[in-house]
Design a protein around this motif. Sequence first.
Motif, PDB file in Angstrom:
ATOM      1  N   LEU A  97       0.997  -1.134   0.535  1.00 22.45           N
ATOM      2  CA  LEU A  97       0.211  -0.146  -0.149  1.00 22.45           C
ATOM      3  C   LEU A  97       1.084   1.123   0.137  1.00 22.45           C
ATOM      4  CD1 LEU A  97      -2.649   1.352   0.567  1.00 22.45           C
ATOM      5  CD2 LEU A  97      -2.669   0.995   2.631  1.00 22.45           C
ATOM      6  N   THR A  98       0.911   1.995  -0.739  1.00 22.75           N
ATOM      7  CA  THR A  98       1.013   3.547  -0.826  1.00 22.75           C
ATOM      8  C   THR A  98       0.057   4.225  -0.725  1.00 22.75           C
ATOM      9  OG1 THR A  98       3.077   2.282  -2.486  1.00 22.75           O
ATOM     10  CG2 THR A  98       2.463   4.962  -2.491  1.00 22.75           C
ATOM     11  N   ILE A  99       0.571   5.434   0.158  1.00 21.15           N
ATOM     12  CA  ILE A  99      -0.063   6.437   0.932  1.00 21.15           C
ATOM     13  C   ILE A  99       0.886   7.823   0.184  1.00 21.15           C
ATOM     14  CG2 ILE A  99      -1.231   7.385   3.070  1.00 21.15           C
ATOM     15  CD1 ILE A  99      -0.048   4.360   3.257  1.00 21.15           C
ATOM     16  N   VAL A 100      -0.447   9.011  -0.602  1.00 22.51           N
ATOM     17  CA  VAL A 100       0.506  10.235  -0.365  1.00 22.51           C
ATOM     18  C   VAL A 100      -0.261  11.012   0.183  1.00 22.51           C
ATOM     19  CG1 VAL A 100       0.614  11.409  -2.878  1.00 22.51           C
ATOM     20  CG2 VAL A 100       0.572   8.559  -3.056  1.00 22.51           C
TER      21      VAL A 100
ATOM     22  N   ALA B 158       0.007   0.755 -13.056  1.00 14.16           N
ATOM     23  CA  ALA B 158       1.216  -0.609 -12.747  1.00 14.16           C
ATOM     24  C   ALA B 158       0.055  -1.350 -12.183  1.00 14.16           C
ATOM     25  CB  ALA B 158       2.255   0.286 -11.951  1.00 14.16           C
ATOM     26  N   GLY B 159      -1.270  -1.787 -11.619  1.00 15.34           N
ATOM     27  CA  GLY B 159      -1.335  -1.834 -10.837  1.00 15.34           C
ATOM     28  C   GLY B 159      -0.982  -2.275  -9.120  1.00 15.34           C
ATOM     29  N   LEU B 160      -0.187  -1.135  -8.581  1.00 10.49           N
ATOM     30  CA  LEU B 160      -0.364  -0.893  -7.574  1.00 10.49           C
ATOM     31  C   LEU B 160      -1.308  -0.656  -6.598  1.00 10.49           C
ATOM     32  CD1 LEU B 160       3.311   0.071  -8.076  1.00 10.49           C
ATOM     33  CD2 LEU B 160       2.996  -1.353  -6.808  1.00 10.49           C
ATOM     34  N   THR B 161      -1.126  -0.658  -5.340  1.00 13.43           N
ATOM     35  CA  THR B 161      -2.185   0.245  -4.315  1.00 13.43           C
ATOM     36  C   THR B 161      -2.346   1.119  -4.326  1.00 13.43           C
ATOM     37  OG1 THR B 161      -2.878  -2.388  -3.877  1.00 13.43           O
ATOM     38  CG2 THR B 161      -4.060  -1.067  -2.560  1.00 13.43           C
ATOM     39  N   ILE B 162      -3.216   2.087  -3.908  1.00 15.14           N
ATOM     40  CA  ILE B 162      -2.159   3.363  -3.481  1.00 15.14           C
ATOM     41  C   ILE B 162      -3.888   4.127  -3.119  1.00 15.14           C
ATOM     42  CG2 ILE B 162      -2.706   4.195  -5.755  1.00 15.14           C
ATOM     43  CD1 ILE B 162      -0.622   6.328  -5.134  1.00 15.14           C
ATOM     44  N   PHE B 163      -3.870   4.839  -2.067  1.00 16.52           N
ATOM     45  CA  PHE B 163      -4.573   5.426  -0.940  1.00 16.52           C
ATOM     46  C   PHE B 163      -4.562   7.163  -1.389  1.00 16.52           C
ATOM     47  CE2 PHE B 163      -6.610   7.705   2.448  1.00 16.52           C
ATOM     48  CZ  PHE B 163      -8.048   6.783   1.883  1.00 16.52           C
ATOM     49  N   ALA B 164      -4.849   7.193  -2.608  1.00 14.84           N
ATOM     50  CA  ALA B 164      -4.553   9.075  -3.185  1.00 14.84           C
ATOM     51  C   ALA B 164      -5.935   9.443  -4.728  1.00 14.84           C
ATOM     52  CB  ALA B 164      -3.159   8.751  -3.562  1.00 14.84           C
ATOM     53  N   PRO B 165      -6.481  10.221  -4.061  1.00 14.07           N
ATOM     54  CA  PRO B 165      -7.076  10.571  -5.349  1.00 14.07           C
ATOM     55  C   PRO B 165      -6.262  10.722  -7.234  1.00 14.07           C
ATOM     56  CG  PRO B 165      -6.879  12.320  -4.175  1.00 14.07           C
ATOM     57  CD  PRO B 165      -6.047  11.738  -3.668  1.00 14.07           C
TER      58      PRO B 165
ATOM     59  N   PHE C  71     -10.867  23.254  -0.838  1.00 11.43           N
ATOM     60  CA  PHE C  71     -10.710  22.386  -1.003  1.00 11.43           C
ATOM     61  C   PHE C  71      -9.176  22.216  -1.058  1.00 11.43           C
ATOM     62  CE2 PHE C  71     -15.505  21.928  -2.757  1.00 11.43           C
ATOM     63  CZ  PHE C  71     -16.279  20.654  -1.081  1.00 11.43           C
ATOM     64  N   ASN C  72      -8.937  21.004  -0.499  1.00  8.62           N
ATOM     65  CA  ASN C  72      -7.884  20.190  -0.427  1.00  8.62           C
ATOM     66  C   ASN C  72      -7.803  18.564  -0.924  1.00  8.62           C
ATOM     67  OD1 ASN C  72      -6.627  22.701  -0.671  1.00  8.62           O
ATOM     68  ND2 ASN C  72      -5.595  21.678   1.675  1.00  8.62           N
ATOM     69  N   ALA C  73      -6.636  18.207  -1.379  1.00 12.17           N
ATOM     70  CA  ALA C  73      -7.602  16.439  -2.421  1.00 12.17           C
ATOM     71  C   ALA C  73      -6.151  15.748  -1.548  1.00 12.17           C
ATOM     72  CB  ALA C  73      -6.850  16.124  -3.858  1.00 12.17           C
ATOM     73  N   ARG C  74      -6.475  15.723  -0.250  1.00 14.56           N
ATOM     74  CA  ARG C  74      -5.506  15.454   0.603  1.00 14.56           C
ATOM     75  C   ARG C  74      -5.380  15.451   2.424  1.00 14.56           C
ATOM     76  NH1 ARG C  74      -2.267  20.038   2.062  1.00 14.56           N
ATOM     77  NH2 ARG C  74      -2.668  21.164   0.339  1.00 14.56           N
ATOM     78  N   LEU C  75      -4.342  14.908   3.226  1.00 12.32           N
ATOM     79  CA  LEU C  75      -4.533  16.007   4.322  1.00 12.32           C
ATOM     80  C   LEU C  75      -3.899  17.013   4.649  1.00 12.32           C
ATOM     81  CD1 LEU C  75      -3.447  12.248   6.310  1.00 12.32           C
ATOM     82  CD2 LEU C  75      -5.190  13.615   7.307  1.00 12.32           C
ATOM     83  N   GLY C  76      -4.669  17.533   5.228  1.00 11.36           N
ATOM     84  CA  GLY C  76      -4.425  19.297   5.350  1.00 11.36           C
ATOM     85  C   GLY C  76      -2.806  19.416   6.280  1.00 11.36           C
ATOM     86  N   ASP C  77      -2.312  20.132   6.442  1.00 13.48           N
ATOM     87  CA  ASP C  77      -0.993  19.894   7.646  1.00 13.48           C
ATOM     88  C   ASP C  77      -1.353  21.387   8.009  1.00 13.48           C
ATOM     89  OD1 ASP C  77       2.354  20.760   7.733  1.00 13.48           O
ATOM     90  OD2 ASP C  77       2.604  19.512   6.339  1.00 13.48           O
ATOM     91  N   PRO C  78      -0.890  22.122   8.834  1.00  9.00           N
ATOM     92  CA  PRO C  78      -0.779  21.340  10.458  1.00  9.00           C
ATOM     93  C   PRO C  78      -1.560  20.501  10.993  1.00  9.00           C
ATOM     94  CG  PRO C  78      -1.178  23.699  10.744  1.00  9.00           C
ATOM     95  CD  PRO C  78      -1.033  23.779   9.238  1.00  9.00           C
TER      96      PRO C  78
END
Length: 414
Positions: free
Chosen positions: A65-68, A85-92, A284-291
Motif C-alpha cells: 500500500l502506498t499513501i500520498v 501499474a497494478g499497485l494499490t494506492i490511497f490517493a485521488p 478544497f484540498n485533495a489530501r490531508l491538511g498540514d498542520p
Amino acid sequence: MNLLVIGRGGREHSMVMKLAESEQADRIFAAPGNGGISEIAECVDIDELDTERLINFARKKEIDLTIVGPENPLVAGVADRFREAGLTIFAPEKDAALIEGSKQYAKSFMEANGIPSAAYANFTNAAEAKAYIEEQSMPIVVKADGLAAGKGVVVAQSVQEAKRAVDDMLVNNKFAEAGNSVVIEEFLDGKEFSLMAFVHGTNVFPMLPARDHKRAHENDTGPNTGGMGAYAPAKDISQETLAFAADNVLQKAADGMFRAGRPFTGVLYAGMIMTEDGPKVIEFNARLGDPETQVVLPLLKNDLLQVFLDILAGKDPGLQWEEKSCAGVVLASKGYPDNYEKGVALPEINLNGRTFVTHAGTKLADNGVVSDGGRVLLAGAKGKDVAEASEATYKWLGEYIDTEAFFYRKDIGR
C-alpha cells in the motif's frame, strides 16, 4: 505489510508515526522522508514527482500500500500511474485532485453542485481583473488559480493592495504557472475551521474538526503561510454545523465528483468558515491538511493502516476518537514565508513524555539534523482541553529553543 509514504513534511511524519503503531505494518518506507521520519522508517532518496522511480521502487520492495501526502504528485497523476501499474494506492487520481489543483475548477464545481461558497470571478487579464476590483467592496480575496504551497492567497484590505496582488500573479509571475489565472472572491468573515474526511467513491467518513492558523505572526497578522499551528477538535463548531458540512459539503462533493466521472479516493479536505449565512467553503484540498494532520491523527484511536484498508474495501472503518484535545505549534525559519536560511543545526530533541514532535523541513547532515525548509518542525501535546494542550506545548518549546534562527507564534490555541 510493506508500506510506502510519499512526501517529506510534517503531515507525512505524522502518518508514519501512526502507521508504525499498527501490528500489520512490517516495513515502512518514505520517499524522500526527512530527518525525523528516518528515525522510524526507511527513507529513500526519490523525489515525490519522480513517478516512474517510485513505481519501480514499489515493485522491487513489494509494497502492499502506498499513501500520498503532498498535493503536487497528486495533481501530476501519481495515483493514475500506480493503478495502471497494478499497485494499490490511497490517493485521488489526477482528474479528482483538480479540486485542489485549480481554484477556478473548484469554484465552478461548487457552484454546479450547490455547495455553499463565496461569490467569485475568474480572470487571466490583469486590466479586466483590476476593473472588477474597483467595483467591489473591500476587503477582497485574490487567489492564484494553481498550486502555490499555501502562499498564493492575498486578503487585500484596499483596492491598491488587491491590484498589486493581481500584478504579482498575472504580470510579475510570482507564482509561475499557478498564477496564470486568478480567482477574485468576496471576503467571508467568521471563524474558520478545517473538516477532513476519508473518502472512497460516495463513501464519506469525516474526521474531527480542526483549526489552523495561516498568518505568520500573532493575532493573525503578517503574510499567509502553509500554517503556523493548529488544534483539534474545534469545539466552538456545533454538532449541527458539522452535520451540515458533512452532508452539504463533503458528501455533495464526493457525489458530484462520482457523477462527473472523476470518483475521489483519498482524503478530502474542506477549509470552511462560519458566516452569518451559515458555513461556507473557502477551499478544497485533495489530501490531508498540514498542520491539521499533526493534531488530528494523535487523537485517532483506530489503527490507521486498517482504516485505509477498510475504506479501500468499501467498508465503514468505524472511526473512534480520544475525548481529549491536541494542539501543535510550528517552529519556522526566520524570514519564512519569504527568504530564510537552510542548514541550521537543530538542538537535540529531548521529549518529556507530554509532548511530541513531527519534523517538516529537516534533513540529516554530518552534524546531525539541520533545517531544510521554512516550516522546520511542529511541537504538540494532548490535554483535557486545548488550553492544557497548548500550555504543555509552549512550556516545552520555551525550554527547547534558544537560537535566533527560528520563530513561532505564541498564540496558537489561546
